[in-house]
Design a protein around this motif. Sequence first.
Motif, mmCIF file in Angstrom:
data_model
loop_
_atom_site.group_PDB
_atom_site.id
_atom_site.type_symbol
_atom_site.label_atom_id
_atom_site.label_comp_id
_atom_site.label_asym_id
_atom_site.label_seq_id
_atom_site.Cartn_x
_atom_site.Cartn_y
_atom_site.Cartn_z
ATOM 1 N N SER A 156 96.136 21.005 24.014
ATOM 2 C CA SER A 156 96.628 22.379 24.188
ATOM 3 C C SER A 156 96.951 23.017 22.844
ATOM 4 O O SER A 156 96.637 24.193 22.608
ATOM 5 C CB SER A 156 97.867 22.376 25.085
ATOM 6 O OG SER A 156 97.551 21.886 26.374
ATOM 7 N N HIS A 159 93.653 23.867 20.991
ATOM 8 C CA HIS A 159 93.033 25.075 21.541
ATOM 9 C C HIS A 159 93.775 26.327 21.084
ATOM 10 O O HIS A 159 93.156 27.349 20.754
ATOM 11 C CB HIS A 159 92.997 24.998 23.065
ATOM 12 C CG HIS A 159 91.787 24.306 23.602
ATOM 13 N ND1 HIS A 159 90.529 24.864 23.563
ATOM 14 C CD2 HIS A 159 91.629 23.085 24.180
ATOM 15 C CE1 HIS A 159 89.653 24.035 24.098
ATOM 16 N NE2 HIS A 159 90.292 22.947 24.481
ATOM 17 N N ASP A 160 95.094 26.259 21.063
ATOM 18 C CA ASP A 160 95.863 27.433 20.651
ATOM 19 C C ASP A 160 95.614 27.756 19.179
ATOM 20 O O ASP A 160 95.462 28.930 18.812
ATOM 21 C CB ASP A 160 97.348 27.192 20.894
ATOM 22 C CG ASP A 160 98.170 28.446 20.666
ATOM 23 O OD1 ASP A 160 98.079 29.363 21.504
ATOM 24 O OD2 ASP A 160 98.886 28.524 19.653
ATOM 25 N N ARG A 221 86.586 38.154 31.353
ATOM 26 C CA ARG A 221 87.961 37.971 31.790
ATOM 27 C C ARG A 221 88.880 39.061 31.252
ATOM 28 O O ARG A 221 90.045 39.130 31.622
ATOM 29 C CB ARG A 221 88.492 36.592 31.372
ATOM 30 C CG ARG A 221 87.682 35.423 31.918
ATOM 31 C CD ARG A 221 88.472 34.135 31.865
ATOM 32 N NE ARG A 221 89.649 34.202 32.709
ATOM 33 C CZ ARG A 221 89.651 33.988 34.027
ATOM 34 N NH1 ARG A 221 88.523 33.683 34.656
ATOM 35 N NH2 ARG A 221 90.782 34.078 34.718
ATOM 36 N N ALA A 225 92.389 35.259 30.382
ATOM 37 C CA ALA A 225 92.566 33.814 30.228
ATOM 38 C C ALA A 225 93.865 33.563 29.471
ATOM 39 O O ALA A 225 94.376 34.443 28.778
ATOM 40 C CB ALA A 225 91.380 33.220 29.471
ATOM 41 N N PRO A 226 94.443 32.371 29.591
ATOM 42 C CA PRO A 226 95.664 32.092 28.830
ATOM 43 C C PRO A 226 95.480 32.402 27.348
ATOM 44 O O PRO A 226 94.411 32.149 26.776
ATOM 45 C CB PRO A 226 95.882 30.598 29.069
ATOM 46 C CG PRO A 226 95.219 30.324 30.374
ATOM 47 C CD PRO A 226 94.026 31.239 30.424
ATOM 48 N N VAL A 229 93.865 29.876 24.890
ATOM 49 C CA VAL A 229 92.549 29.294 25.148
ATOM 50 C C VAL A 229 91.508 30.398 25.044
ATOM 51 O O VAL A 229 91.643 31.445 25.690
ATOM 52 C CB VAL A 229 92.469 28.644 26.548
ATOM 53 C CG1 VAL A 229 91.108 27.980 26.746
ATOM 54 C CG2 VAL A 229 93.579 27.643 26.759
ATOM 55 N N ASP A 231 88.082 32.352 25.833
ATOM 56 C CA ASP A 231 87.324 32.477 27.085
ATOM 57 C C ASP A 231 86.194 31.460 27.172
ATOM 58 O O ASP A 231 85.855 30.981 28.262
ATOM 59 C CB ASP A 231 86.744 33.890 27.208
ATOM 60 C CG ASP A 231 87.806 34.937 27.524
ATOM 61 O OD1 ASP A 231 88.937 34.539 27.870
ATOM 62 O OD2 ASP A 231 87.511 36.140 27.412
ATOM 63 N N PHE A 234 87.522 28.301 28.697
ATOM 64 C CA PHE A 234 88.231 28.381 29.979
ATOM 65 C C PHE A 234 87.230 28.168 31.110
ATOM 66 O O PHE A 234 86.112 28.682 31.062
ATOM 67 C CB PHE A 234 88.919 29.743 30.123
ATOM 68 C CG PHE A 234 89.985 29.770 31.174
ATOM 69 C CD1 PHE A 234 91.220 29.187 30.932
ATOM 70 C CD2 PHE A 234 89.770 30.362 32.409
ATOM 71 C CE1 PHE A 234 92.214 29.198 31.896
ATOM 72 C CE2 PHE A 234 90.749 30.379 33.377
ATOM 73 C CZ PHE A 234 91.978 29.794 33.123
ATOM 74 N N ARG A 236 84.907 28.475 34.234
ATOM 75 C CA ARG A 236 84.373 29.639 34.943
ATOM 76 C C ARG A 236 84.808 29.606 36.401
ATOM 77 O O ARG A 236 85.072 28.556 36.974
ATOM 78 C CB ARG A 236 82.841 29.658 34.868
ATOM 79 C CG ARG A 236 82.286 29.759 33.465
ATOM 80 C CD ARG A 236 80.767 29.834 33.485
ATOM 81 N NE ARG A 236 80.308 31.153 33.891
ATOM 82 C CZ ARG A 236 79.913 32.097 33.040
ATOM 83 N NH1 ARG A 236 79.923 31.865 31.738
ATOM 84 N NH2 ARG A 236 79.491 33.270 33.489
#
Length: 652
Positions: A156, A159-160, A221, A225-226, A229, A231, A234, A236
């Motif tokens: 996590s 990704h951030d 999106r 998406a968060p 993260v 797109d 993330f 689908r």
Amino acid sequence: MYCQSTHPIRVDNGPPDIKMADFVREWNASNREPRMVFTTPAKFGRVLRDQYGDSLATWRGDWLDWWSDGVASSAYETGVNRTTHELLHEAEALGAWVSSRGEQLWSAKRADSAFEQATLYDEHTWGAFASIERPQSRWTKAQWNRKASFAYTASSEAHDLVARGANHLARTVGTPGPEGMFNLGDLDPSAAYPTPHDDHILVINTLPWERNVLAEEPELRGGAAPAGVLDCFFPRGVSWGGARPESPIRMVSGAVPTYGYAFLSVDAQPSNADLRTETNVIENSAYRLRIDPDTGAVSEWIDFATGHNYAGSYQGYGIGQYVYEWVDDPGQRNALFVGDFSAEDFGVRVKDTPFRRETATDVIVDEPVIGQGHVSITVHIKGRGIRSASCTYRLSTGVKALEIDWLLDKEHETDVEAVFVAFPFNLGTPAFRADINGIPITPEEDQIHGTVRDWYPIHRWVDVSDNQRGVTVAPLDAPLVHLGGITTGRWAETLEPEGPTIMSWALNNHWMVNFKASQGGEIPLRFRLTTHEGHCNDGEANRFAQEQATPLIVLRDLAPTNDLKGQFLEVADGPVQVIHMKPADFGEGIIIRLQNLDAEAQNTRLHFPAVPPQRAYLTSPDERDSETIPLEGEGINVEVGPRAVQSLRVTF
């Protein structure tokens, strides 16, 4: 005599015991012999060097560890963590790029924490003494929850960090479209999620060479998406956000510069001209692949450049075949290793374990499919150890690479088990080469005596070749392999391969403590293969595997501000490769690490077209600067010693 002990009762997983100090004090006070002195490993090392250094033998080689087998006891999380390491390298490269512009975005503290979490997952202990004997206990489950959290937290955070760097860079080269609005059903989907800038996708390349890509346009999106993260990463089809316009999968092809970016037109659709199919057969311009309908394995793999068929057989197994192994003995793990702390190596290594192996019981081969620059064929199986599984073999237009993607629906099994994926090749006498922690080695030849030969923990690639040709295998998720055939239980002192076979040891629960007793659910196992002429070329193998392992960074709904392409760094072709680029932890600028894979010293040139450097220095791994590197225009020339890694600091 030097003795080492931490805790006489808790053995290796306990703190120092104060009773040891009392024992030594009482021993010496009674004038008994020999006299004991508390010391440290560092002090003992100095004694060895000062008093015996000239007479000690030198042992050189890689210390491959027996304990590496545990990574296969939780294959899903191991695959996640391997991708995390690649993402963290991408995040660091993006951070360096942004830092060179004088913009402060990078957090060394966050990056250190993410690397620490990933490293704590990689550490060799998955559980303690009860993990195998009491797998359902609160104690065992709590420890696994803690262990798994390291992998998921690191993922996590990685990704951030990638999202922050990529989005920041994207805003400097493009204008983002409007954010979407949560659609409660009162808006037309196209009004809730407008797409005025959908003519291009932005692809960012963090590798030290130009990358020819076949990129999937992310799902629309609208920023829903968060935030941590991108797109493109993330999943689908997640419906959160309400009704949106449909986003059919669309592939876009093009070239992205070294350490650079490119806006690729969505009209640049890949050609399918070289893709062909027959029953159980797929082809592109490089390869022809035939699937055996009875086994689901590759029965023919023709390289069109040479006409050679690389598909081999080992014990009846073909390339890509699922093999399940168990132990036919009521003693289970005692049939592998009998623990006995009074014995050498704390137990007895069993060499006549009654292993049993089985392949799929049901095989269904789908019709091959061509589309979006790919040709693929999927095999569905049932068999022991799994509820079901599927394997997709894929070739891409114009690409000399074979993709093999397994997805297992694994059943939990606490008795001894293992899952292999077979890679037997049609080659002559095998010569193996392997990437171990970023260093290419020749197994056996480059190993210290007593280190493991039964399995090898691969970083990015492993290669087998004969005098004429060979194959490079990049296991993206499952790092453990057997070389030359199945070697579990041999406890081999030397590597004696049966033939030109690489067996991916994807899952196991063999050891009696420390690791997970079972694993279940969906587990992906991805492999990338390419062929070559002659012996293994370390640089080419590394380039192939790193490109396959490094996720593409793709953003949508951005209008190019100026240039459609740009780059931060150009790297001269040659045996010297950039293996790491990041913002400096100490001092100014960025740190670049170069690796020379050649046996001779080599020169390379680094050119910075976007932001000219102000100063450059040779530096140590912990960022202590030494000599200045002269600037030559917008770049620097650097010599790297044979088989060496050299760190540089560059300020802007």
